[in-house]
Motif scaffolding. Sequence first.
Motif, PDB file in Angstrom:
ATOM      1  N   UNK A  52      74.424  34.028  58.729  1.00  0.00           N
ATOM      2  CA  UNK A  52      75.381  34.103  57.618  1.00  0.00           C
ATOM      3  C   UNK A  52      75.223  32.850  56.778  1.00  0.00           C
ATOM      4  N   UNK A  53      75.022  33.021  55.490  1.00  0.00           N
ATOM      5  CA  UNK A  53      74.824  31.889  54.604  1.00  0.00           C
ATOM      6  C   UNK A  53      73.354  31.719  54.263  1.00  0.00           C
ATOM      7  N   UNK A  54      73.073  30.781  53.384  1.00  0.00           N
ATOM      8  CA  UNK A  54      71.685  30.510  53.001  1.00  0.00           C
ATOM      9  C   UNK A  54      71.276  29.150  53.559  1.00  0.00           C
ATOM     10  N   UNK A  55      70.033  29.090  53.995  1.00  0.00           N
ATOM     11  CA  UNK A  55      69.525  27.872  54.622  1.00  0.00           C
ATOM     12  C   UNK A  55      68.192  27.499  54.002  1.00  0.00           C
ATOM     13  N   UNK A  56      67.857  26.229  54.107  1.00  0.00           N
ATOM     14  CA  UNK A  56      66.600  25.704  53.588  1.00  0.00           C
ATOM     15  C   UNK A  56      65.838  25.064  54.738  1.00  0.00           C
ATOM     16  N   UNK A  57      64.536  24.915  54.563  1.00  0.00           N
ATOM     17  CA  UNK A  57      63.717  24.238  55.567  1.00  0.00           C
ATOM     18  C   UNK A  57      64.187  22.799  55.744  1.00  0.00           C
ATOM     19  N   UNK A  58      64.159  22.339  56.979  1.00  0.00           N
ATOM     20  CA  UNK A  58      64.549  20.983  57.373  1.00  0.00           C
ATOM     21  C   UNK A  58      66.021  20.678  57.141  1.00  0.00           C
ATOM     22  N   UNK A  59      66.833  21.710  56.964  1.00  0.00           N
ATOM     23  CA  UNK A  59      68.273  21.524  56.790  1.00  0.00           C
ATOM     24  C   UNK A  59      68.926  21.315  58.149  1.00  0.00           C
ATOM     25  N   UNK A  60      69.767  20.292  58.310  1.00  0.00           N
ATOM     26  CA  UNK A  60      70.465  20.107  59.584  1.00  0.00           C
ATOM     27  C   UNK A  60      71.530  21.182  59.773  1.00  0.00           C
ATOM     28  N   UNK A  61      71.574  21.734  60.990  1.00  0.00           N
ATOM     29  CA  UNK A  61      72.513  22.814  61.304  1.00  0.00           C
ATOM     30  C   UNK A  61      73.079  22.618  62.703  1.00  0.00           C
ATOM     31  N   UNK A  62      74.124  23.372  63.007  1.00  0.00           N
ATOM     32  CA  UNK A  62      74.675  23.456  64.352  1.00  0.00           C
ATOM     33  C   UNK A  62      74.484  24.878  64.857  1.00  0.00           C
ATOM     34  N   UNK A  63      73.945  25.006  66.054  1.00  0.00           N
ATOM     35  CA  UNK A  63      73.747  26.306  66.685  1.00  0.00           C
ATOM     36  C   UNK A  63      74.876  26.504  67.686  1.00  0.00           C
ATOM     37  N   UNK A  64      75.534  27.656  67.607  1.00  0.00           N
ATOM     38  CA  UNK A  64      76.680  27.935  68.470  1.00  0.00           C
ATOM     39  C   UNK A  64      76.343  29.099  69.395  1.00  0.00           C
ATOM     40  N   UNK A  65      76.422  28.838  70.696  1.00  0.00           N
ATOM     41  CA  UNK A  65      76.152  29.841  71.723  1.00  0.00           C
ATOM     42  C   UNK A  65      77.453  30.141  72.455  1.00  0.00           C
ATOM     43  N   UNK A  66      77.902  31.394  72.410  1.00  0.00           N
ATOM     44  CA  UNK A  66      79.152  31.759  73.073  1.00  0.00           C
ATOM     45  C   UNK A  66      78.957  31.794  74.582  1.00  0.00           C
ATOM     46  N   UNK A  67      79.910  31.231  75.306  1.00  0.00           N
ATOM     47  CA  UNK A  67      79.837  31.127  76.757  1.00  0.00           C
ATOM     48  C   UNK A  67      79.875  32.486  77.452  1.00  0.00           C
ATOM     49  N   UNK A  68      80.728  33.389  76.985  1.00  0.00           N
ATOM     50  CA  UNK A  68      80.903  34.668  77.670  1.00  0.00           C
ATOM     51  C   UNK A  68      79.665  35.552  77.611  1.00  0.00           C
ATOM     52  N   UNK A  69      78.777  35.310  76.673  1.00  0.00           N
ATOM     53  CA  UNK A  69      77.554  36.101  76.589  1.00  0.00           C
ATOM     54  C   UNK A  69      76.562  35.740  77.691  1.00  0.00           C
ATOM     55  N   UNK A  70      76.708  34.561  78.263  1.00  0.00           N
ATOM     56  CA  UNK A  70      75.820  34.137  79.350  1.00  0.00           C
ATOM     57  C   UNK A  70      75.931  35.031  80.566  1.00  0.00           C
ATOM     58  N   UNK A  71      77.139  35.433  80.902  1.00  0.00           N
ATOM     59  CA  UNK A  71      77.334  36.305  82.056  1.00  0.00           C
ATOM     60  C   UNK A  71      76.723  37.686  81.817  1.00  0.00           C
ATOM     61  N   UNK A  72      76.842  38.183  80.596  1.00  0.00           N
ATOM     62  CA  UNK A  72      76.225  39.474  80.270  1.00  0.00           C
ATOM     63  C   UNK A  72      74.706  39.382  80.357  1.00  0.00           C
ATOM     64  N   UNK A  73      74.155  38.285  79.883  1.00  0.00           N
ATOM     65  CA  UNK A  73      72.707  38.100  79.924  1.00  0.00           C
ATOM     66  C   UNK A  73      72.204  38.029  81.365  1.00  0.00           C
ATOM     67  N   UNK A  74      72.915  37.316  82.214  1.00  0.00           N
ATOM     68  CA  UNK A  74      72.537  37.226  83.630  1.00  0.00           C
ATOM     69  C   UNK A  74      72.599  38.597  84.282  1.00  0.00           C
ATOM     70  N   UNK A  75      73.613  39.384  83.936  1.00  0.00           N
ATOM     71  CA  UNK A  75      73.735  40.727  84.508  1.00  0.00           C
ATOM     72  C   UNK A  75      72.523  41.578  84.143  1.00  0.00           C
ATOM     73  N   UNK A  76      72.170  41.665  82.859  1.00  0.00           N
ATOM     74  CA  UNK A  76      71.076  42.532  82.429  1.00  0.00           C
ATOM     75  C   UNK A  76      69.705  42.005  82.828  1.00  0.00           C
ATOM     76  N   UNK A  77      69.557  40.698  82.974  1.00  0.00           N
ATOM     77  CA  UNK A  77      68.252  40.129  83.302  1.00  0.00           C
ATOM     78  C   UNK A  77      67.991  40.039  84.799  1.00  0.00           C
TER      79      UNK A  77
END
Length: 134
Positions: A52-77
């Motif tokens: 969501x939003x527009x980004x440029x090369x070498x632009x500083x960003x924050x990546x957000x990983x939701x905690x609850x998705x980790x359990x779903x990933x472990x289940x399917x993997x």
Amino acid sequence: EAFVHTGVVSEMTGSSIIVALDENVHCETCSAKGACGVTDSVNKTVEVVDPEGSFKLNQPVEVILKKDLGQKAVFWAYIFPFLLMLATLLTTSLFLKEWMAGLLSLLILVPYYATVYALKNYFRKTFKISVLSI
């Protein structure tokens, strides 16, 4: 709750961006580093599909990983494939020789992971990673 990592946009391809994550000194002392998975990665990049939003090369960003998705990933993997193998082994061992039951319980993973690969777009939407400009 979520995990937040800083990084820079290193690539832009079509409808996704690749973020090169900064080495985070806090990862070593973080109690959730096993669930996050970012510290295990060698190149420490994350693909963000349809950001969501527009980004440029070498632009500083924050990546957000939701905690609850980790359990779903472990289940399917890990958990579901293990249960699938176990169920196949127990069921086929009633009708076939041991070696054939063992072989079939391993071969059942081929169609499972082929299905997971075929549904990769669904999993990308389900396990969406957010990115914000700093």
